[in-house]
Design a protein around this motif. Structure first.
Motif, short mmCIF file in Angstrom:
data_model
loop_
_atom_site.label_atom_id
_atom_site.label_comp_id
_atom_site.label_asym_id
_atom_site.label_seq_id
_atom_site.Cartn_x
_atom_site.Cartn_y
_atom_site.Cartn_z
N LEU A 6 0.85 -1.19 0.00
CA LEU A 6 0.00 0.00 0.00
C LEU A 6 0.88 1.24 0.00
CD1 LEU A 6 -2.58 -1.24 2.64
CD2 LEU A 6 -2.73 -1.37 0.14
N TYR A 7 0.62 2.16 -0.90
CA TYR A 7 1.48 3.33 -1.09
C TYR A 7 0.73 4.65 -0.91
CZ TYR A 7 -0.92 3.03 -5.54
OH TYR A 7 -1.90 2.94 -6.50
N GLY A 8 -0.58 4.60 -0.67
CA GLY A 8 -1.36 5.84 -0.66
C GLY A 8 -2.23 6.02 0.57
N THR A 9 -3.50 6.22 0.36
CA THR A 9 -4.42 6.63 1.43
C THR A 9 -4.72 5.53 2.44
OG1 THR A 9 -6.41 6.05 0.18
CG2 THR A 9 -5.53 8.30 -0.10
N LEU A 10 -4.27 4.31 2.19
CA LEU A 10 -4.50 3.21 3.13
C LEU A 10 -3.33 3.00 4.10
CD1 LEU A 10 -6.19 0.76 0.64
CD2 LEU A 10 -7.25 1.61 2.73
N LYS A 11 -2.23 3.71 3.89
CA LYS A 11 -1.07 3.59 4.79
C LYS A 11 -1.40 4.16 6.17
CE LYS A 11 1.87 6.03 2.61
NZ LYS A 11 3.02 6.76 2.13
N LYS A 12 -0.55 3.81 7.14
CA LYS A 12 -0.68 4.38 8.49
C LYS A 12 -0.67 5.90 8.41
CE LYS A 12 1.73 0.66 10.86
NZ LYS A 12 2.92 0.30 11.65
N GLY A 13 -1.54 6.54 9.18
CA GLY A 13 -1.58 7.99 9.24
C GLY A 13 -2.34 8.64 8.10
N GLN A 14 -2.87 7.85 7.18
CA GLN A 14 -3.59 8.37 6.04
C GLN A 14 -5.10 8.17 6.24
OE1 GLN A 14 -1.76 10.18 3.76
NE2 GLN A 14 -0.23 9.72 5.32
N PRO A 41 5.95 5.46 -12.00
CA PRO A 41 5.39 6.80 -11.82
C PRO A 41 4.24 6.78 -10.81
CG PRO A 41 4.92 5.96 -14.05
CD PRO A 41 5.65 4.89 -13.30
N LEU A 42 4.42 7.51 -9.73
CA LEU A 42 3.36 7.75 -8.75
C LEU A 42 2.95 9.20 -8.96
CD1 LEU A 42 1.73 6.81 -6.26
CD2 LEU A 42 3.60 7.69 -4.85
N VAL A 43 1.73 9.41 -9.42
CA VAL A 43 1.28 10.75 -9.79
C VAL A 43 0.06 11.16 -8.98
CG1 VAL A 43 2.18 10.55 -12.14
CG2 VAL A 43 -0.19 9.96 -11.69
N ILE A 44 -0.09 12.46 -8.83
CA ILE A 44 -1.30 13.07 -8.27
C ILE A 44 -1.95 13.77 -9.45
CG2 ILE A 44 -2.25 14.61 -6.52
CD1 ILE A 44 -0.49 12.30 -5.39
N ALA A 45 -3.11 13.25 -9.89
CA ALA A 45 -3.63 13.73 -11.16
C ALA A 45 -5.06 14.25 -11.10
CB ALA A 45 -3.54 12.61 -12.20
N THR A 46 -5.66 14.29 -9.92
CA THR A 46 -7.04 14.76 -9.82
C THR A 46 -7.14 15.84 -8.77
OG1 THR A 46 -7.68 13.15 -8.14
CG2 THR A 46 -7.90 12.46 -10.45
N ASP A 48 -8.91 15.78 -6.22
CA ASP A 48 -8.99 15.16 -4.90
C ASP A 48 -7.61 14.79 -4.35
OD1 ASP A 48 -11.80 15.31 -4.87
OD2 ASP A 48 -11.94 13.45 -6.04
N LYS A 49 -6.60 14.90 -5.18
CA LYS A 49 -5.20 14.65 -4.80
C LYS A 49 -4.93 13.22 -4.35
CE LYS A 49 -4.24 19.39 -4.17
NZ LYS A 49 -3.71 20.50 -3.51
N TYR A 50 -5.65 12.26 -4.95
CA TYR A 50 -5.38 10.86 -4.68
C TYR A 50 -4.15 10.42 -5.48
CZ TYR A 50 -10.02 10.61 -2.59
OH TYR A 50 -11.12 10.81 -1.81
N PRO A 51 -3.36 9.51 -4.92
CA PRO A 51 -2.19 9.02 -5.64
C PRO A 51 -2.57 7.90 -6.61
CG PRO A 51 -2.29 7.99 -3.50
CD PRO A 51 -3.45 8.95 -3.56
N PHE A 52 -1.91 7.87 -7.72
CA PHE A 52 -2.11 6.82 -8.72
C PHE A 52 -0.75 6.26 -9.10
CE2 PHE A 52 -5.62 9.81 -9.38
CZ PHE A 52 -6.70 8.96 -9.26
N TYR A 131 3.80 9.22 -0.83
CA TYR A 131 2.54 9.96 -0.79
C TYR A 131 2.18 10.20 0.67
CZ TYR A 131 -2.38 11.08 -0.93
OH TYR A 131 -3.59 11.70 -0.76
N ASP A 132 1.73 11.41 0.94
CA ASP A 132 1.21 11.76 2.26
C ASP A 132 0.10 12.77 2.07
OD1 ASP A 132 0.63 12.68 4.84
OD2 ASP A 132 2.72 12.70 5.44
#
Length: 136
Positions: A6-14, A41-46, A48-52, A131-132
């Motif tokens: 998990l690299y995005g909104t599911l990590k600890k503290g997210q 490539p880990l991008v923020i493209a929306t 809502d600033k979610y990582p992709f 991502y944070d």
């Protein structure tokens, strides 16, 4: 049990991490921190600033995240949560385990959710190592 990276909104503290702690969704156990062996490539493209994470190995950065051991119920929950296979795909990826001092602790394989369909201009967006939700 299955390993998931998990690299995005599911990590600890997210913001979505509580979903992993909710036993109604299944069982998830934090294993360790890791980074991808290959660059992605880990991008923020929306707005809502979610990582992709784009499944384009060899470009971008080695992406930092967390490995969790999950049961089948949690894996099914994560597939639904990530709208897999419509929005994201779940594929296997090679990860370098990071010890507390961020030295290598070997290589592990785990599933990762990466974006299937994206706009061509996403390939020109800045890419990130981490991502944070709480940072710029």
């Amino acid at each position: 049990m299955t390993h998931v990276f998990l690299y995005g909104t599911l990590k600890k503290g997210q913001p979505n991490h509580p979903e992993l702690l909710n036993s109604d969704n299944g069982q998830a156990e934090f294993i360790t921190c890791a980074q991808t062996v290959d660059k992605y490539p880990l991008v923020i493209a929306t707005k809502d600033k979610y990582p992709f994470l784009l499944n384009l190995p060899g470009s971008g950065h080695r992406v930092y995240g967390e490995i969790y051991r999950v049961d089948q119920k949690m894996l099914e929950f994560l597939d639904d949560f990530e709208e897999c296979p419509d929005l994201y795909q779940r594929t296997s990826i090679q990860l370098e385990i990071l010890k507390e001092n961020e030295e290598s602790g070997g290589v592990e394989e785990a599933f990762v959710y990466s974006k299937i369909n994206y706009k061509a201009d996403w390939l020109h967006k800045p890419t990130y190592k981490r991502y944070d939700t709480n940072s710029d």
